[in-house]
Motif scaffolding. Structure first.
Motif, PDB file in Angstrom:
ATOM      1  N   TYR A 463       0.821  -1.205   0.000  1.00 32.36           N
ATOM      2  CA  TYR A 463       0.000   0.000   0.000  1.00 32.36           C
ATOM      3  C   TYR A 463       0.860   1.262   0.000  1.00 32.36           C
ATOM      4  CZ  TYR A 463      -3.494   3.370   1.672  1.00 32.36           C
ATOM      5  OH  TYR A 463      -4.319   4.459   1.803  1.00 32.36           O
ATOM      6  N   GLN A 464       1.964   1.210   0.742  1.00 29.91           N
ATOM      7  CA  GLN A 464       2.780   2.418   0.866  1.00 29.91           C
ATOM      8  C   GLN A 464       4.147   2.086   1.440  1.00 29.91           C
ATOM      9  OE1 GLN A 464       0.967   6.109   2.590  1.00 29.91           O
ATOM     10  NE2 GLN A 464       2.423   5.776   4.236  1.00 29.91           N
ATOM     11  N   SER A 465       5.191   2.661   0.853  1.00 32.97           N
ATOM     12  CA  SER A 465       6.503   2.707   1.484  1.00 32.97           C
ATOM     13  C   SER A 465       6.635   4.097   2.078  1.00 32.97           C
ATOM     14  CB  SER A 465       7.611   2.459   0.454  1.00 32.97           C
ATOM     15  OG  SER A 465       8.874   2.769   1.009  1.00 32.97           O
ATOM     16  N   VAL A 466       6.659   4.175   3.407  1.00 30.98           N
ATOM     17  CA  VAL A 466       6.636   5.488   4.070  1.00 30.98           C
ATOM     18  C   VAL A 466       7.803   6.351   3.604  1.00 30.98           C
ATOM     19  CG1 VAL A 466       6.774   6.646   6.306  1.00 30.98           C
ATOM     20  CG2 VAL A 466       5.407   4.579   6.066  1.00 30.98           C
ATOM     21  N   ARG A 467       8.948   5.736   3.389  1.00 28.88           N
ATOM     22  CA  ARG A 467      10.141   6.476   2.975  1.00 28.88           C
ATOM     23  C   ARG A 467       9.940   7.179   1.638  1.00 28.88           C
ATOM     24  NH1 ARG A 467      14.765   5.978   0.000  1.00 28.88           N
ATOM     25  NH2 ARG A 467      16.721   6.607   1.020  1.00 28.88           N
ATOM     26  N   GLU A 468       9.158   6.567   0.748  1.00 28.08           N
ATOM     27  CA  GLU A 468       9.020   7.095  -0.603  1.00 28.08           C
ATOM     28  C   GLU A 468       7.898   8.116  -0.739  1.00 28.08           C
ATOM     29  OE1 GLU A 468       8.691   3.764  -3.210  1.00 28.08           O
ATOM     30  OE2 GLU A 468      10.613   2.904  -2.596  1.00 28.08           O
ATOM     31  N   VAL A 469       7.127   8.325   0.314  1.00 27.45           N
ATOM     32  CA  VAL A 469       6.015   9.292   0.254  1.00 27.45           C
ATOM     33  C   VAL A 469       6.490  10.621   0.825  1.00 27.45           C
ATOM     34  CG1 VAL A 469       3.682   9.803   1.032  1.00 27.45           C
ATOM     35  CG2 VAL A 469       4.319   7.461   0.469  1.00 27.45           C
ATOM     36  N   PRO A 470       6.505  11.699   0.023  1.00 26.40           N
ATOM     37  CA  PRO A 470       7.033  12.995   0.493  1.00 26.40           C
ATOM     38  C   PRO A 470       6.031  13.768   1.347  1.00 26.40           C
ATOM     39  CG  PRO A 470       6.311  13.209  -1.765  1.00 26.40           C
ATOM     40  CD  PRO A 470       6.084  11.759  -1.393  1.00 26.40           C
TER      41      PRO A 470
END
Length: 688
Positions: A463-470
């Protein structure tokens, strides 16, 4: 009489429950076990909602009823760990291991956390490297590139492989899957040799046969040509390896003109290095190039040395005489360690060596040479794997520290969200044993099971890679000391600037560290309310730093974005007031929940040493309110900070038994022969 006022369908359930209790007493049901299970359930629910104090209460109550229950004790330890009380957590887990009731997984958790607390990660010597993966262009499933000359790992865990023989740059992910193939647009690349990606989103590509450097978009379309074929100043004749310094200057080793050339990013010629004039020696075969601070390191495969120049091209020193056989690509793992691809001409022998610069000591990295034909370039990715280009064999080798293979990856299931069951969300932190995020993972790197049965990964997805979400979630923590009262108007100015810079890329809450820690305004409050709240509340000589940090961090526990506390302070306070929590407990609470601590200093002196310690140990930074770009730099650093969390979503096949059944969850992570796993569990929504 109470049953009479309850809805009929509920009354049936209540009567049934009373009947069950009566039957239980008559048949000898262990009511302590029933009550312990009830408290355990509420503890698990509180844990996954980030209510750690409540979770500790419920788990301790469950253990008071059933003291020898291993599962409750493991969960209590997990909750204490997330609460920042690592000593207490380790005591709980070690008590289980001492009774020989713990699993190999629990033993691994204890080992990793104990090693981190002992700073073992900072003290370990360099380890031997072993081959963990081979990207073989001739093997089935890999892209058929030819004659690779360079490999460039990116911060997101992906790689660029420069294919000299097929005139292209192959972009692959951490699993070797091709993301894109760049060919230089309509004109195409003319035997590309190396590539660099800049922070502002451009590529520089050296073209060996084209005798030029192309500035390109990330899609490989050429925007500008730097240099032209020739031997004059600014001309190129066989450019090879690229480097860029901290000021944005571009360097290239030019084999045909036997020099390194420095340009600005607009392509303007600055100077030549290694021409044999007043500045130093005359290079004979310049190959690899790397920047270390303000020094430029240039390898020469004919002179068999590494030469060190200053940024003006003046020779400082050299390394490798009588040791190197033919250095090619070079890179720094840190400011004191240089790795070199060392290859004899005509591929008589190849190896990887490293230089300990302070001690001027050379050593060979593992016994890898007999597995390769000719190493031309090496570099390292964020996961600490070294990648080596085997030019002659059309391969790229991934080399992994030996302990990383044997000890694996540290995986933690941190949160399970199940209120929309059967849809389930997992927050999973994936780190190496030193606590660094493992980046670049895809869905195929995860295996999820419930009670050891596959959940159906074909319907699951990352669903999401936290590192890649700005996006960032920030709490502004206000120092409410008497000394800080004179800065309250500046606090408002700074908060407005932070709000403007963050924009829609996150949320802001306001917490005051005064006589008591107070939430002045939550994320949902309007901007006007938040700004007004900053000046609210009394400034006191008896302000509480520790409870302020604790409350600020607690406000971030439910966020799936980058997390940070910005402490707005006078900085040089004579001593920080601690009342309920120690400095180490605050650090552990921040780190164990992936929260960065930042300082925005409104004073003229350096921040207190405790504040600087929290910044350094949580990968935060200190900024001055008066610096021209201090606030913007602070927010940008938070948005780009590392984070080890991945969020997965899947459809559960389990039977929740109306929310009363504990459903075990297991997650395994596999990356290049390294793996790690964790176990957790949850309850579905309560149903009647």
């Amino acid at each position: 009489m109470i049953l009479c006022v309850v809805k009929v369908k509920h009354s049936i359930l209540i009567i049934a429950f009373v009947s069950l209790c009566a039957a239980g007493f008559s048949q000898g049901i262990d009511m302590a076990a029933v009550n312990a299970e009830e408290n355990f359930q509420w503890g698990v629910r509180a844990y996954h909602n980030g209510y750690y104090n409540q979770a500790v209460f419920y788990f301790e109550k469950a253990l008071s009823l059933k003291p020898n229950n291993v599962t409750e004790r493991i969960w209590l330890g997990r909750t204490l760990y997330k609460s920042g009380f690592e000593n207490a957590a380790l005591n709980e887990w070690n008590a289980i291991l001492d009774l020989e009731k713990g699993s190999a997984l629990l033993e691994n958790i204890v080992q990793v956390i104990s090693a981190r607390r002992g700073l073992l990660a900072h003290l370990l010597p360099e380890e031997p490297l072993v081959i963990s993966t081979v990207v073989d262009a001739a093997a089935s499933g890999y892209y058929p590139f030819r004659r690779p000359t360079s490999v460039r790992p990116l911060d997101d865990g992906t790689l660029y492989i420069v294919a000299f023989g097929t005139n292209e740059i192959v972009h692959i992910d951490a699993n070797g899957t091709v993301i894109d193939v760049l060919r230089g647009g309509i004109e195409g690349f003319d035997h590309p040799f190396d590539v660099l990606r800049t922070d502002d989103g451009f590529l520089f590509v050296s073209e060996y046969e084209g005798s030029r450097i192309a500035k390109c978009t990330l899609e490989g379309e050429k925007l500008k040509i730097i240099g032209e074929k020739g031997i004059g100043e600014g001309n190129l004749l066989g450019p090879q390896f690229l480097a860029m310094d901290g000021k944005g200057y571009l360097y290239v080793t030019d084999y045909g003109t036997k020099r390194a050339v420095k340009f600005d990013q607009d392509g303007n010629y600055i100077l030549s290095i290694g021409t044999g004039k007043e500045s130093g020696p005359e290079l004979k075969g310049p190959t690899g190039i790397a920047i270390n601070g303000e020094n430029v390191y240039v390898a020469d495969n004919i002179l068999k040395q590494i030469f060190v120049f200053d940024e003006s091209g003046n020779l400082i020193t050299s390394y490798g005489r009588n040791f190197l056989k033919g250095p090619e690509g070079i890179f720094f793992t840190d400011a004191e360690t240089l790795f070199v691809a060392d290859t004899r001409m005509f591929a008589e022998a190849t190896r990887i060596v490293k230089l300990d610069i302070p001690n001027e000591q050379w050593s060979e990295v593992g016994g890898i040479g007999d597995r390769a034909e000719r190493f031309l370039h090496i570099s390292r990715d964020p996961n600490a794997d070294v990648f080596a280009v085997d030019h002659n064999a059309n391969k790229v080798l991934a080399l992994t520290p030996m302990s990383a293979l044997s000890q694996g990856i540290f995986v933690q299931i941190e949160r399970i969200e199940s209120q929309n069951f059967p849809e389930v969300f997992l927050d999973v932190a994936v780190e190496d044993r030193a606590g660094n995020p493992v980046v670049g993972l895809k869905k195929e790197n995860f295996v999820i099971t419930e009670s050891y049965k596959p959940v159906g990964m074909e319907k699951a997805f990352l669903y999401q890679s936290v590192r890649e979400v700005p996006v960032a979630e920030i709490v502004l923590l206000l120092e409410k000391s008497k000394e800080a009262e004179t800065s309250k108007n500046d606090f408002v100015k700074a908060a407005n600037s932070i709000y403007d810079r963050l924009g829609k890329a996150g949320g802001i809450s306001i917490v005051s560290a005064g006589l008591n820690a107070v939430l002045e305004a939550g994320r949902e409050a309007t901007r006007l309310v938040k700004m007004d709240s900053i000046a609210a509340g009394a400034f006191s000589s008896d302000w509480k730093f520790d409870t302020g940090v604790r409350m600020a961090a607690t406000r971030l526990l439910g966020s799936r974005y980058k997390r940070a506390v910005i402490f707005m302070t006078q900085g040089a306070v004579s001593g920080l007031p601690y009342s309920d929590y120690t400095l180490m407990e605050l650090l552990q609470y921040l780190n164990n929940n992936h929260i960065g601590f930042y300082i925005l200093n409104f004073g003229n002196e350096d921040p207190h040493e405790d504040l600087r310690f929290l910044c350094e140990e949580t990968a935060g930074k200190a900024y001055s309110f008066y610096a021209p770009d201090g606030i913007n730099a602070c927010v940008d650093h938070i948005i780009s900070r590392d984070d080890p969390r991945y969020v997965l979503r899947y459809q559960s096949r389990a039977d929740t038994r109306f929310g009363r059944r504990f459903i075990g969850v297991e997650v395994e992570v596999v990356l290049r022969k390294r793996n790690g796993r964790d176990e957790s569990g949850y309850y579905g929504p309560i149903q009647f």
